[in-house]
Write a protein that holds these residues in place. Structure first.
Motif, mmCIF file in Angstrom:
data_model
loop_
_atom_site.group_PDB
_atom_site.id
_atom_site.type_symbol
_atom_site.label_atom_id
_atom_site.label_comp_id
_atom_site.label_asym_id
_atom_site.label_seq_id
_atom_site.Cartn_x
_atom_site.Cartn_y
_atom_site.Cartn_z
ATOM 1 N N LYS A 110 0.801 -1.224 0.000
ATOM 2 C CA LYS A 110 0.000 0.000 0.000
ATOM 3 C C LYS A 110 0.835 1.275 0.000
ATOM 4 C CE LYS A 110 -4.113 -1.848 2.305
ATOM 5 N NZ LYS A 110 -5.013 -1.712 3.486
ATOM 6 N N TYR A 111 2.002 1.240 0.655
ATOM 7 C CA TYR A 111 2.754 2.494 0.857
ATOM 8 C C TYR A 111 4.149 2.485 0.235
ATOM 9 C CZ TYR A 111 -0.937 2.479 4.378
ATOM 10 O OH TYR A 111 -2.139 2.367 5.017
ATOM 11 N N LYS A 112 4.474 1.388 -0.477
ATOM 12 C CA LYS A 112 5.732 1.280 -1.212
ATOM 13 C C LYS A 112 6.970 1.354 -0.304
ATOM 14 C CE LYS A 112 3.775 3.113 -5.484
ATOM 15 N NZ LYS A 112 3.393 1.764 -5.897
ATOM 16 N N ALA A 113 6.870 0.748 0.880
ATOM 17 C CA ALA A 113 8.066 0.510 1.688
ATOM 18 C C ALA A 113 8.786 -0.695 1.102
ATOM 19 C CB ALA A 113 7.677 0.258 3.139
ATOM 20 N N GLU A 114 9.907 -1.089 1.715
ATOM 21 C CA GLU A 114 10.665 -2.257 1.263
ATOM 22 C C GLU A 114 10.924 -3.175 2.449
ATOM 23 O OE1 GLU A 114 14.280 -1.184 -0.646
ATOM 24 O OE2 GLU A 114 13.302 -0.333 -2.425
ATOM 25 N N PHE A 115 11.100 -4.475 2.152
ATOM 26 C CA PHE A 115 11.475 -5.397 3.220
ATOM 27 C C PHE A 115 12.788 -4.953 3.851
ATOM 28 C CE2 PHE A 115 8.883 -8.576 0.777
ATOM 29 C CZ PHE A 115 7.972 -8.835 1.788
ATOM 30 N N TYR A 116 12.897 -5.098 5.166
ATOM 31 C CA TYR A 116 14.153 -4.785 5.844
ATOM 32 C C TYR A 116 15.246 -5.720 5.350
ATOM 33 C CZ TYR A 116 17.658 -4.358 9.505
ATOM 34 O OH TYR A 116 18.838 -4.184 10.175
ATOM 35 N N LYS A 117 14.921 -6.979 5.203
ATOM 36 C CA LYS A 117 15.860 -7.956 4.651
ATOM 37 C C LYS A 117 15.066 -9.134 4.116
ATOM 38 C CE LYS A 117 18.173 -10.698 7.268
ATOM 39 N NZ LYS A 117 19.110 -11.273 8.232
ATOM 40 N N GLU A 118 15.679 -9.902 3.257
ATOM 41 C CA GLU A 118 15.022 -11.092 2.739
ATOM 42 C C GLU A 118 14.935 -12.148 3.830
ATOM 43 O OE1 GLU A 118 13.594 -11.584 -0.251
ATOM 44 O OE2 GLU A 118 14.010 -9.466 -0.631
ATOM 45 N N SER A 119 13.860 -12.935 3.789
ATOM 46 C CA SER A 119 13.705 -14.008 4.761
ATOM 47 C C SER A 119 14.856 -15.001 4.635
ATOM 48 C CB SER A 119 12.382 -14.741 4.543
ATOM 49 O OG SER A 119 11.297 -13.863 4.661
ATOM 50 N N SER A 120 15.274 -15.543 5.772
ATOM 51 C CA SER A 120 16.336 -16.548 5.785
ATOM 52 C C SER A 120 15.714 -17.906 5.491
ATOM 53 C CB SER A 120 17.026 -16.573 7.153
ATOM 54 O OG SER A 120 18.008 -17.578 7.191
#
Length: 391
Positions: free
Chosen positions: A161-171
């Protein structure tokens, strides 16, 4: 024509699944009551996931970082303080900051009860800090579960909805080739059984049983530990809707049938994109104990007794099958409780209703009496592969 129950194969284990041992909970509660607050906190974390503290000295300050989906949960335990920090999404140039921050303010007010979301260096974090003497085990468990659940829920919303990004990819860790084939074989069998039983119920005009076979099929798939990603999200959505009594029953069946048709048409490659091992700090299922599972069984008792009284083996067998699968879906079970269910479902796999009835009832009564799985590990019954739907 004889009616036999759908196949069941015990899903493969994942080494990354948090290990549950109720004895840690008793130790945590006893230590807290004795005002040994650091010990209580350590035993609570062991209860949540006994793998987390392996290799860490518990005599000094403890610093732990563990992945939970795309979030990264850091725990700090000093002599006086317990701190949790969990970064989960990044703010970028493209992010709609005003709308996002308004949403964060709403979430901090409700549904969050203890932790709050903060902004640090263009990263949104869940944070919480408290003195050790306030680390009552129930509070710590609820806090870590709350952060894990909402980090997992809100990262997707904030990104979409707000075009943020994942902090990091899942392990994540890919399955071995043998594991891939095992899981795919299980899913294929579940979908084949669904298709066959759905057609049978349609021919018999037993339309209400479409709900049962959909629920049983979805629970079997979602209970496979290595099913993740979009597939798990959709499965959980449909399980929730199917059990939602506020939605018209026939509408639930129609939506469920449509979703099952999509799964039947889904290529193997698309399934396997969401099937892998993933490390987590805490299971998002609810904690369990003998007493909790007894209460669950007591809530089933009225229906079970009515089906027994009516000698309605069809309703009884399907009701207990999906109720046991729902128990695994809802609760983080100790191994002996989980094995009691898996042993039972394996034993009734492919059996006629009158043969399955006493096996299912024995396990139900064991949960009702608090004795399920207490006799130790049972030998697995050898069976030939299920070859015919009805004989």
């Amino acid at each position: 024509m004889k009616h036999v129950l759908p196949r069941f194969t015990r899903p493969i284990k994942s080494e990354d699944d948090p290990l549950m041992d109720v004895s840690y909970w008793s130790k945590a509660m006893d230590a807290y009551d004795a005002k040994n607050y650091k010990t209580a906190l350590i035993e609570t974390i062991n209860y949540i996931n006994s793998n987390v503290l392996k290799g860490h000295s518990i005599e000094d300050e403890i610093q732990i970082t563990q992945g939970q989906g795309s979030a990264e949960i850091s725990i700090s335990i000093t002599q006086d303080t317990f701190t949790i920090k969990a970064p989960f999404v990044k703010i970028t140039e493209q992010t709609n900051k005003v709308a996002l921050f308004r949403r964060v303010a709403e979430i901090n007010f409700n549904p969050l009860t203890l932790a709050q979301i903060h902004l640090r260096d263009n990263v949104l974090w869940f944070e919480y800090e408290t003195p050790l003497e306030l680390c009552q085990p129930y509070k710590v468990y609820d806090l870590l579960r709350e952060i894990s659940v909402y980090a997992d829920n809100y990262d997707d919303e904030f990104i979409e909805k707000y075009k943020a990004e994942f902090y990091k990819e899942s392990s994540i860790t890919p399955l071995s080739e043998v594991e891939k084939e095992t899981v795919w074989h299980q899913i294929s069998d579940i979908l084949e059984d669904y298709n066959n039983y759905s057609l049978f119920f349609k021919e018999k005009r037993w339309n209400d049983f479409q709900w049962d076979i959909i629920v049983i099929s979805l629970l079997k798939i979602v209970n496979i530990p290595c099913v993740h990603g979009t597939l798990r999200t959709k499965l959980e959505e449909y399980v929730s809707n199917l059990f939602n009594g506020q939605i018209d029953f026939n509408h639930r069946i129609d939506k469920g049938v449509n979703f099952m048709q999509k799964l039947l048409a889904k290529p193997k490659e698309e399934f396997m994109e969401d099937i892998y091992h993933a490390k987590t700090l805490i299971s998002l299922k609810w904690r369990s104990s003998n007493e909790i599972l007894q209460d669950y069984a007591k809530n089933l008792e009225q229906y079970v007794n009515s089906y027994v009284k009516e000698n309605n083996n069809l309703m009884l067998c399907y009701y207990l099958q999906y109720s046991f699968l729902k128990m695994i879906y809802n609760y983080n079970l100790e191994e002996h409780h989980q094995n009691a269910i898996y042993d039972t479902l394996e034993k009734v796999s492919g059996k006629e209703l009158h043969d399955a009835r006493p096996i299912l009832l024995n396990t139900f009564n064991a949960f009702l009496n608090g004795t399920a799985g207490s006799s130790g590990e049972k030998k697995k019954e050898k069976r030939s592969l299920f070859s015919k739907l009805f004989s």
